[in-house]
Write a protein that holds these residues in place. Structure first.
Motif, PDB file in Angstrom:
ATOM      1  N   GLU A  83       0.963  -0.964  -0.112  1.00  0.00           N
ATOM      2  CA  GLU A  83      -0.202  -0.214  -0.082  1.00  0.00           C
ATOM      3  C   GLU A  83       0.945   1.211  -0.162  1.00  0.00           C
ATOM      4  OE1 GLU A  83      -2.793   0.071   3.209  1.00  0.00           O
ATOM      5  OE2 GLU A  83      -3.557  -2.040   2.749  1.00  0.00           O
ATOM      6  N   GLN A  84       1.865   1.217   0.733  1.00  0.00           N
ATOM      7  CA  GLN A  84       2.819   2.375   0.633  1.00  0.00           C
ATOM      8  C   GLN A  84       3.529   2.707  -0.353  1.00  0.00           C
ATOM      9  OE1 GLN A  84       5.353   2.601   4.677  1.00  0.00           O
ATOM     10  NE2 GLN A  84       3.975   0.928   5.403  1.00  0.00           N
ATOM     11  N   ILE A  85       3.906   1.554  -1.130  1.00  0.00           N
ATOM     12  CA  ILE A  85       4.646   1.653  -2.619  1.00  0.00           C
ATOM     13  C   ILE A  85       3.434   2.302  -3.518  1.00  0.00           C
ATOM     14  CG2 ILE A  85       5.531   0.291  -4.595  1.00  0.00           C
ATOM     15  CD1 ILE A  85       6.639  -1.574  -2.569  1.00  0.00           C
ATOM     16  N   GLU A  86       2.046   1.853  -3.606  1.00  0.00           N
ATOM     17  CA  GLU A  86       1.209   2.290  -4.384  1.00  0.00           C
ATOM     18  C   GLU A  86       1.038   3.668  -4.132  1.00  0.00           C
ATOM     19  OE1 GLU A  86      -0.617   1.171  -6.793  1.00  0.00           O
ATOM     20  OE2 GLU A  86       0.554  -0.560  -6.806  1.00  0.00           O
ATOM     21  N   ALA A  87       1.067   4.262  -2.965  1.00  0.00           N
ATOM     22  CA  ALA A  87       1.152   5.898  -2.597  1.00  0.00           C
ATOM     23  C   ALA A  87       2.095   6.547  -3.182  1.00  0.00           C
ATOM     24  CB  ALA A  87       0.970   6.025  -1.013  1.00  0.00           C
ATOM     25  N   ALA A 142      12.267  15.440   1.842  1.00  0.00           N
ATOM     26  CA  ALA A 142      13.560  14.557   1.974  1.00  0.00           C
ATOM     27  C   ALA A 142      13.035  13.170   1.990  1.00  0.00           C
ATOM     28  CB  ALA A 142      14.091  14.964   3.153  1.00  0.00           C
ATOM     29  N   ARG A 143      11.941  12.699   2.558  1.00  0.00           N
ATOM     30  CA  ARG A 143      11.710  11.446   2.633  1.00  0.00           C
ATOM     31  C   ARG A 143      11.307  10.816   1.134  1.00  0.00           C
ATOM     32  NH1 ARG A 143       6.474   9.074   3.347  1.00  0.00           N
ATOM     33  NH2 ARG A 143       6.489   7.015   4.163  1.00  0.00           N
ATOM     34  N   GLN A 144      10.303  11.796   0.576  1.00  0.00           N
ATOM     35  CA  GLN A 144       9.816  11.371  -0.511  1.00  0.00           C
ATOM     36  C   GLN A 144      10.968  11.155  -1.853  1.00  0.00           C
ATOM     37  OE1 GLN A 144       6.671  10.502  -1.763  1.00  0.00           O
ATOM     38  NE2 GLN A 144       5.825  10.520   0.253  1.00  0.00           N
ATOM     39  N   ILE A 145      11.787  12.255  -2.026  1.00  0.00           N
ATOM     40  CA  ILE A 145      12.933  12.197  -3.074  1.00  0.00           C
ATOM     41  C   ILE A 145      13.660  10.844  -2.641  1.00  0.00           C
ATOM     42  CG2 ILE A 145      12.931  14.310  -3.213  1.00  0.00           C
ATOM     43  CD1 ILE A 145      15.533  14.686  -1.837  1.00  0.00           C
ATOM     44  N   ARG A 146      13.824  10.330  -1.316  1.00  0.00           N
ATOM     45  CA  ARG A 146      14.536   9.156  -1.327  1.00  0.00           C
ATOM     46  C   ARG A 146      13.809   7.823  -1.762  1.00  0.00           C
ATOM     47  NH1 ARG A 146      16.224  11.470   3.749  1.00  0.00           N
ATOM     48  NH2 ARG A 146      14.429  10.199   4.841  1.00  0.00           N
ATOM     49  N   LEU A 147      12.488   7.770  -1.301  1.00  0.00           N
ATOM     50  CA  LEU A 147      11.683   6.900  -1.556  1.00  0.00           C
ATOM     51  C   LEU A 147      11.595   6.508  -2.981  1.00  0.00           C
ATOM     52  CD1 LEU A 147       8.964   6.880   1.338  1.00  0.00           C
ATOM     53  CD2 LEU A 147      10.789   5.371   1.211  1.00  0.00           C
ATOM     54  N   ARG A 148      11.243   7.772  -3.736  1.00  0.00           N
ATOM     55  CA  ARG A 148      10.774   7.772  -5.322  1.00  0.00           C
ATOM     56  C   ARG A 148      12.106   7.620  -6.101  1.00  0.00           C
ATOM     57  NH1 ARG A 148       5.189  10.741  -6.272  1.00  0.00           N
ATOM     58  NH2 ARG A 148       4.280  10.647  -4.171  1.00  0.00           N
ATOM     59  N   GLY A 149      13.216   7.726  -5.464  1.00  0.00           N
ATOM     60  CA  GLY A 149      14.439   7.592  -6.462  1.00  0.00           C
ATOM     61  C   GLY A 149      14.625   8.761  -7.159  1.00  0.00           C
ATOM     62  N   TYR A 210      10.142   1.914 -13.203  1.00  0.00           N
ATOM     63  CA  TYR A 210      10.477   0.326 -12.684  1.00  0.00           C
ATOM     64  C   TYR A 210       8.895  -0.530 -12.869  1.00  0.00           C
ATOM     65  CZ  TYR A 210      15.310   0.640 -11.240  1.00  0.00           C
ATOM     66  OH  TYR A 210      16.506   0.742 -11.319  1.00  0.00           O
ATOM     67  N   TYR A 211       7.873   0.305 -12.511  1.00  0.00           N
ATOM     68  CA  TYR A 211       6.639  -0.466 -12.342  1.00  0.00           C
ATOM     69  C   TYR A 211       5.602   0.034 -13.631  1.00  0.00           C
ATOM     70  CZ  TYR A 211       7.249  -1.389  -7.540  1.00  0.00           C
ATOM     71  OH  TYR A 211       7.700  -1.966  -6.493  1.00  0.00           O
ATOM     72  N   TYR A 212       5.844   1.149 -14.463  1.00  0.00           N
ATOM     73  CA  TYR A 212       5.120   1.584 -15.335  1.00  0.00           C
ATOM     74  C   TYR A 212       5.847   1.794 -16.565  1.00  0.00           C
ATOM     75  CZ  TYR A 212       1.560   2.426 -11.656  1.00  0.00           C
ATOM     76  OH  TYR A 212       0.715   2.448 -10.579  1.00  0.00           O
ATOM     77  N   ASP A 213       4.971   1.576 -17.859  1.00  0.00           N
ATOM     78  CA  ASP A 213       5.719   2.004 -19.156  1.00  0.00           C
ATOM     79  C   ASP A 213       4.956   3.077 -19.645  1.00  0.00           C
ATOM     80  OD1 ASP A 213       7.256  -0.002 -19.471  1.00  0.00           O
ATOM     81  OD2 ASP A 213       5.784  -1.626 -20.124  1.00  0.00           O
ATOM     82  N   THR A 214       5.431   3.804 -20.660  1.00  0.00           N
ATOM     83  CA  THR A 214       4.728   5.037 -21.133  1.00  0.00           C
ATOM     84  C   THR A 214       3.733   4.708 -21.861  1.00  0.00           C
ATOM     85  OG1 THR A 214       6.943   6.354 -21.248  1.00  0.00           O
ATOM     86  CG2 THR A 214       5.145   6.987 -22.875  1.00  0.00           C
ATOM     87  N   CYS A 215       2.592   5.306 -21.669  1.00  0.00           N
ATOM     88  CA  CYS A 215       1.369   5.091 -22.590  1.00  0.00           C
ATOM     89  C   CYS A 215       1.488   4.983 -23.862  1.00  0.00           C
ATOM     90  CB  CYS A 215       0.224   5.921 -21.721  1.00  0.00           C
ATOM     91  SG  CYS A 215      -1.409   5.760 -22.665  1.00  0.00           S
ATOM     92  N   PRO A 216       1.083   4.013 -24.518  1.00  0.00           N
ATOM     93  CA  PRO A 216       1.471   4.216 -26.277  1.00  0.00           C
ATOM     94  C   PRO A 216       0.373   4.960 -26.983  1.00  0.00           C
ATOM     95  CG  PRO A 216       0.066   1.837 -25.357  1.00  0.00           C
ATOM     96  CD  PRO A 216       0.630   2.512 -24.256  1.00  0.00           C
TER      97      PRO A 216
END
Length: 298
Positions: A83-87, A142-149, A210-216
């Motif tokens: 759930e946290q990854i989805e967020a 600071a937390r978001q930029i670490r988690l989101r890479g 890593y989770y999504y491709d660009t929408c065709p």
């Protein structure tokens, strides 16, 4: 690492592998079992045993903080990690004060906007209110930029503050929050427009890549051609063909259902027949995108 590479390079005959970085488990132990981490949970017994062995060989790593997780429910489900990854893919991130962050990505940089949202402090002056929200926002950024890479240039639009000392204090808070980041992060300062500029070394792809491709269909823009615009393109194509000479046969137009509906509406239908001056059959093609159509002679 350099010493290991040099020693192996002097011994091995090329081509040869001189150094192999550790896997995810080893990196977690090496990079994240710091003073601020209480424990590492492992749900694979072989990996757990390997980490225990490594901890026993290292003086500054306590094996008591490496625990084996042996429960019926999966580790990720138990701690709601999924759930946290989805967020992390949400554009808007709520703040404890009621404000929010809005994170947008471009090719050149990442833009983060801080909004006050529903937070309205009774009797609190605007400047103090802005500083409270900005302080929460700095910690969450600071937390978001670490988690989101997130890497590269990052521009932050905090809520406007008039006092110079509050701006300087906010920058100190942001610098303090990014100090624990294992990736080199630099808070450059505040621009003349009041935007905070910072940089973070690019080490991986952004998490969403890593989770999504660009929408065709929209090619990553988030927009697709409207049905009316698609119908206009078909009319323009027919008009260009008519300029080369009158149509000799009846036509069939194959297009998506919503474009077909527009072409069959009163104003478009009349223009269509005035342009072609032949019978026209419009066929629905459910697998066509809005920008795709076919014109056939019958």
């Amino acid at each position: 690492i350099m010493e290991v590479v040099m020693k192996r390079g002097a011994i091995e005959k090329g081509p040869a592998l001189l150094y192999r970085d550790g896997d995810l488990a080893v990196k977690s132990l090496r990079d994240y079992l710091t003073g601020g981490v209480e424990r590492i949970l492992v749900d694979d017994r072989d990996v757990w045993q390997r980490l225990i062995t490594m901890a026993e060989e290292e003086k500054d790593i306590s094996k008591d903080r490496i625990l084996f997780y042996d429960e019926r429910e999966s580790l990720f489900k138990s701690f709601k990690v999924d759930e946290q990854i989805e967020a992390l893919f949400d554009r808007t991130v709520p703040l404890p004060t009621g404000g929010s962050l809005v994170i947008d990505y471009t090719e050149a940089l990442t833009v983060i906007d801080v909004n006050s949202g529903s937070f309205r402090g009774k009797g609190i002056p605007h400047d103090q209110l802005a500083f409270l929200i900005n302080k929460d926002a700095a910690r969450e950024i600071a937390r978001q930029i670490r988690l989101r890479g997130i890497g590269g240039i990052i521009m932050i639009d905090f809520i406007d503050m008039e006092k110079k000392e509050e701006k300087e204090k906010l920058l100190r808070i942001l610098r303090q929050e990014v100090r624990d980041d294992h990736v080199k992060t630099v808070v450059c300062g505040m621009t003349s427009l009041g935007l905070v500029e910072m940089t973070r070394k690019r080490t991986t792809k952004r998490l969403w890549q890593y989770y999504y491709d660009t929408c065709p269909l929209c090619k990553g823009t988030g927009r697709i051609l409207s049905a009316r615009a698609a119908a206009d393109r078909i009319l323009e194509d027919l008009e260009n063909r008519r300029r080369k000479g009158p149509f000799q046969r009846d036509l069939e137009i194959r297009c998506p259902a919503d474009v077909k509906k527009v072409l069959e509406s009163a104003p478009f239908r009349d223009v269509l027949h005035q342009t072609v001056l032949r019978d026209i059959r419009i066929t629905e093609e459910p697998h066509f995108s809005r920008e795709t159509y076919t014109i056939l002679s019958l």
